[in-house]
Design a protein around this motif. Structure first.
Motif, PDB file in Angstrom:
ATOM      1  N   ARG A 135      92.922 -56.955 -18.306  1.00 46.94           N
ATOM      2  CA  ARG A 135      91.642 -56.285 -18.564  1.00 46.94           C
ATOM      3  C   ARG A 135      90.768 -57.056 -19.546  1.00 46.94           C
ATOM      4  N   PHE A 136      91.248 -58.206 -19.991  1.00 46.84           N
ATOM      5  CA  PHE A 136      90.501 -59.016 -20.949  1.00 46.84           C
ATOM      6  C   PHE A 136      89.710 -60.107 -20.233  1.00 46.84           C
ATOM      7  N   PHE A 137      88.510 -60.353 -20.718  1.00 53.08           N
ATOM      8  CA  PHE A 137      87.637 -61.381 -20.160  1.00 53.08           C
ATOM      9  C   PHE A 137      87.273 -62.327 -21.297  1.00 53.08           C
ATOM     10  N   THR A 138      87.452 -63.614 -21.067  1.00 55.07           N
ATOM     11  CA  THR A 138      87.162 -64.614 -22.095  1.00 55.07           C
ATOM     12  C   THR A 138      86.095 -65.570 -21.591  1.00 55.07           C
ATOM     13  N   VAL A 139      85.107 -65.820 -22.442  1.00 55.52           N
ATOM     14  CA  VAL A 139      84.096 -66.842 -22.192  1.00 55.52           C
ATOM     15  C   VAL A 139      84.381 -67.958 -23.194  1.00 55.52           C
ATOM     16  N   ARG A 140      84.747 -69.129 -22.669  1.00 55.42           N
ATOM     17  CA  ARG A 140      85.120 -70.262 -23.517  1.00 55.42           C
ATOM     18  C   ARG A 140      84.068 -71.356 -23.386  1.00 55.42           C
ATOM     19  N   LEU A 141      83.443 -71.698 -24.503  1.00 51.39           N
ATOM     20  CA  LEU A 141      82.451 -72.773 -24.541  1.00 51.39           C
ATOM     21  C   LEU A 141      83.071 -73.994 -25.193  1.00 51.39           C
ATOM     22  N   TYR A 142      82.883 -75.140 -24.563  1.00 45.78           N
ATOM     23  CA  TYR A 142      83.305 -76.411 -25.140  1.00 45.78           C
ATOM     24  C   TYR A 142      82.049 -77.141 -25.588  1.00 45.78           C
ATOM     25  N   ILE A 143      82.028 -77.526 -26.853  1.00 51.42           N
ATOM     26  CA  ILE A 143      80.878 -78.259 -27.378  1.00 51.42           C
ATOM     27  C   ILE A 143      81.329 -79.638 -27.838  1.00 51.42           C
ATOM     28  N   ASP A 144      80.398 -80.571 -27.824  1.00 51.00           N
ATOM     29  CA  ASP A 144      80.701 -81.935 -28.245  1.00 51.00           C
ATOM     30  C   ASP A 144      79.513 -82.467 -29.029  1.00 51.00           C
ATOM     31  N   LYS A 145      79.747 -83.556 -29.732  1.00 52.85           N
ATOM     32  CA  LYS A 145      78.681 -84.241 -30.461  1.00 52.85           C
ATOM     33  C   LYS A 145      78.780 -85.721 -30.155  1.00 52.85           C
ATOM     34  N   LYS A 146      77.646 -86.334 -29.923  1.00 52.47           N
ATOM     35  CA  LYS A 146      77.642 -87.763 -29.612  1.00 52.47           C
ATOM     36  C   LYS A 146      77.972 -88.611 -30.837  1.00 52.47           C
ATOM     37  N   ASP A 147      77.563 -88.166 -31.996  1.00 51.03           N
ATOM     38  CA  ASP A 147      77.748 -88.963 -33.212  1.00 51.03           C
ATOM     39  C   ASP A 147      78.808 -88.346 -34.122  1.00 51.03           C
ATOM     40  N   GLY A 148      80.038 -88.370 -33.673  1.00 51.96           N
ATOM     41  CA  GLY A 148      81.122 -87.827 -34.487  1.00 51.96           C
ATOM     42  C   GLY A 148      81.734 -86.609 -33.838  1.00 51.96           C
ATOM     43  N   GLY A 149      82.771 -86.130 -34.465  1.00 51.89           N
ATOM     44  CA  GLY A 149      83.500 -85.005 -33.905  1.00 51.89           C
ATOM     45  C   GLY A 149      82.878 -83.665 -34.238  1.00 51.89           C
ATOM     46  N   VAL A 150      83.344 -82.669 -33.533  1.00 50.29           N
ATOM     47  CA  VAL A 150      82.909 -81.294 -33.738  1.00 50.29           C
ATOM     48  C   VAL A 150      83.704 -80.713 -34.907  1.00 50.29           C
ATOM     49  N   THR A 151      83.008 -80.059 -35.809  1.00 46.29           N
ATOM     50  CA  THR A 151      83.670 -79.444 -36.960  1.00 46.29           C
ATOM     51  C   THR A 151      83.827 -77.940 -36.738  1.00 46.29           C
ATOM     52  N   VAL A 152      84.618 -77.325 -37.590  1.00 48.61           N
ATOM     53  CA  VAL A 152      84.777 -75.869 -37.544  1.00 48.61           C
ATOM     54  C   VAL A 152      83.427 -75.201 -37.803  1.00 48.61           C
ATOM     55  N   ASP A 153      82.640 -75.779 -38.702  1.00 48.90           N
ATOM     56  CA  ASP A 153      81.311 -75.223 -38.986  1.00 48.90           C
ATOM     57  C   ASP A 153      80.407 -75.292 -37.757  1.00 48.90           C
ATOM     58  N   ASP A 154      80.498 -76.389 -36.990  1.00 48.05           N
ATOM     59  CA  ASP A 154      79.722 -76.491 -35.746  1.00 48.05           C
ATOM     60  C   ASP A 154      80.098 -75.354 -34.798  1.00 48.05           C
ATOM     61  N   CYS A 155      81.390 -75.128 -34.648  1.00 46.43           N
ATOM     62  CA  CYS A 155      81.860 -74.062 -33.752  1.00 46.43           C
ATOM     63  C   CYS A 155      81.375 -72.694 -34.228  1.00 46.43           C
ATOM     64  N   ALA A 156      81.437 -72.462 -35.531  1.00 44.10           N
ATOM     65  CA  ALA A 156      80.988 -71.178 -36.085  1.00 44.10           C
ATOM     66  C   ALA A 156      79.486 -70.991 -35.880  1.00 44.10           C
ATOM     67  N   ASP A 157      78.707 -72.051 -36.127  1.00 49.45           N
ATOM     68  CA  ASP A 157      77.253 -71.965 -35.945  1.00 49.45           C
ATOM     69  C   ASP A 157      76.895 -71.676 -34.487  1.00 49.45           C
ATOM     70  N   VAL A 158      77.548 -72.395 -33.573  1.00 45.45           N
ATOM     71  CA  VAL A 158      77.282 -72.190 -32.145  1.00 45.45           C
ATOM     72  C   VAL A 158      77.706 -70.783 -31.734  1.00 45.45           C
ATOM     73  N   SER A 159      78.840 -70.335 -32.226  1.00 41.35           N
ATOM     74  CA  SER A 159      79.320 -68.997 -31.891  1.00 41.35           C
ATOM     75  C   SER A 159      78.315 -67.926 -32.319  1.00 41.35           C
ATOM     76  N   ARG A 160      77.802 -68.033 -33.536  1.00 41.36           N
ATOM     77  CA  ARG A 160      76.814 -67.055 -34.024  1.00 41.36           C
ATOM     78  C   ARG A 160      75.544 -67.083 -33.171  1.00 41.36           C
ATOM     79  N   GLN A 161      75.048 -68.290 -32.896  1.00 42.42           N
ATOM     80  CA  GLN A 161      73.804 -68.427 -32.130  1.00 42.42           C
ATOM     81  C   GLN A 161      73.970 -67.911 -30.700  1.00 42.42           C
ATOM     82  N   VAL A 162      75.064 -68.314 -30.070  1.00 38.15           N
ATOM     83  CA  VAL A 162      75.319 -67.915 -28.683  1.00 38.15           C
ATOM     84  C   VAL A 162      75.554 -66.404 -28.596  1.00 38.15           C
ATOM     85  N   SER A 163      76.261 -65.845 -29.563  1.00 34.57           N
ATOM     86  CA  SER A 163      76.488 -64.393 -29.576  1.00 34.57           C
ATOM     87  C   SER A 163      75.170 -63.634 -29.599  1.00 34.57           C
TER      88      SER A 163
END
Length: 153
Positions: free
Chosen positions: A33-61
């Motif tokens: 009964r659970f539905f998951t939406v999983r977004l994969y994000i990347d950055k061209k100039d360096g790796g993705v940080t936890v802060d990047d994931c949190a920022d994207v999560s807030r914005q996308v939500s």
């Protein structure tokens, strides 16, 4: 007909790009009964940080709350593609020519759904994998899931 992933990609890509990230891909998955939406994000100039994931999560939500494109309750996950990054588009596959990939097909080919080999070339929507020193031609539209196979030296 566009899939939910396609609709979400179109809806969310501008918000993710505004935060300096690339929306690498989206997976929607139901487990019971659970539905998951999983977004994969990347950055061209360096790796993705936890802060990047949190920022994207807030914005996308916020975007998902306003637009409400998903009828069911869902969990949103945001992460980097990781070492065994999933491949979603032909352009992404092109970036990994010469490397090992793992492919899961929608419809079996030669009684097999799972294939792993070196991606040799792409012509139109046909991918050629070298599996056990033999070329195997796969149709892009028949690929359910694909990942880069990381190499550790």
């Amino acid at each position: 007909m566009a899939t939910l992933e396609d609709k979400l990609q179109e809806l969310l890509q501008p918000s993710v790009e505004d935060l300096g990230c690339e929306l690498w891909g989206i997976e929607c998955q139901r487990s019971g009964r659970f539905f998951t939406v999983r977004l994969y994000i990347d950055k061209k100039d360096g790796g993705v940080t936890v802060d990047d994931c949190a920022d994207v999560s807030r914005q996308v939500s916020a975007v998902l709350d306003v637009e409400d494109p998903i009828a069911d309750k869902y969990n949103l996950e945001v992460s980097s593609p990781g070492l065994n990054r999933p491949l979603f588009t032909l352009k992404q596959f092109e970036n990994y020519i010469g490397q090992d990939i793992s492919v899961h097909l929608r419809v079996p080919m030669f009684d097999r759904r799972k294939w792993q080999g070196k991606l040799e070339k792409i012509e139109n929507d046909m991918l050629t994998l070298i599996v056990d020193n033999q070329p195997q031609v796969l149709v892009f539209g028949n690929i359910q899931k694909a990942n880069v196979v990381p190499k550790f030296n």
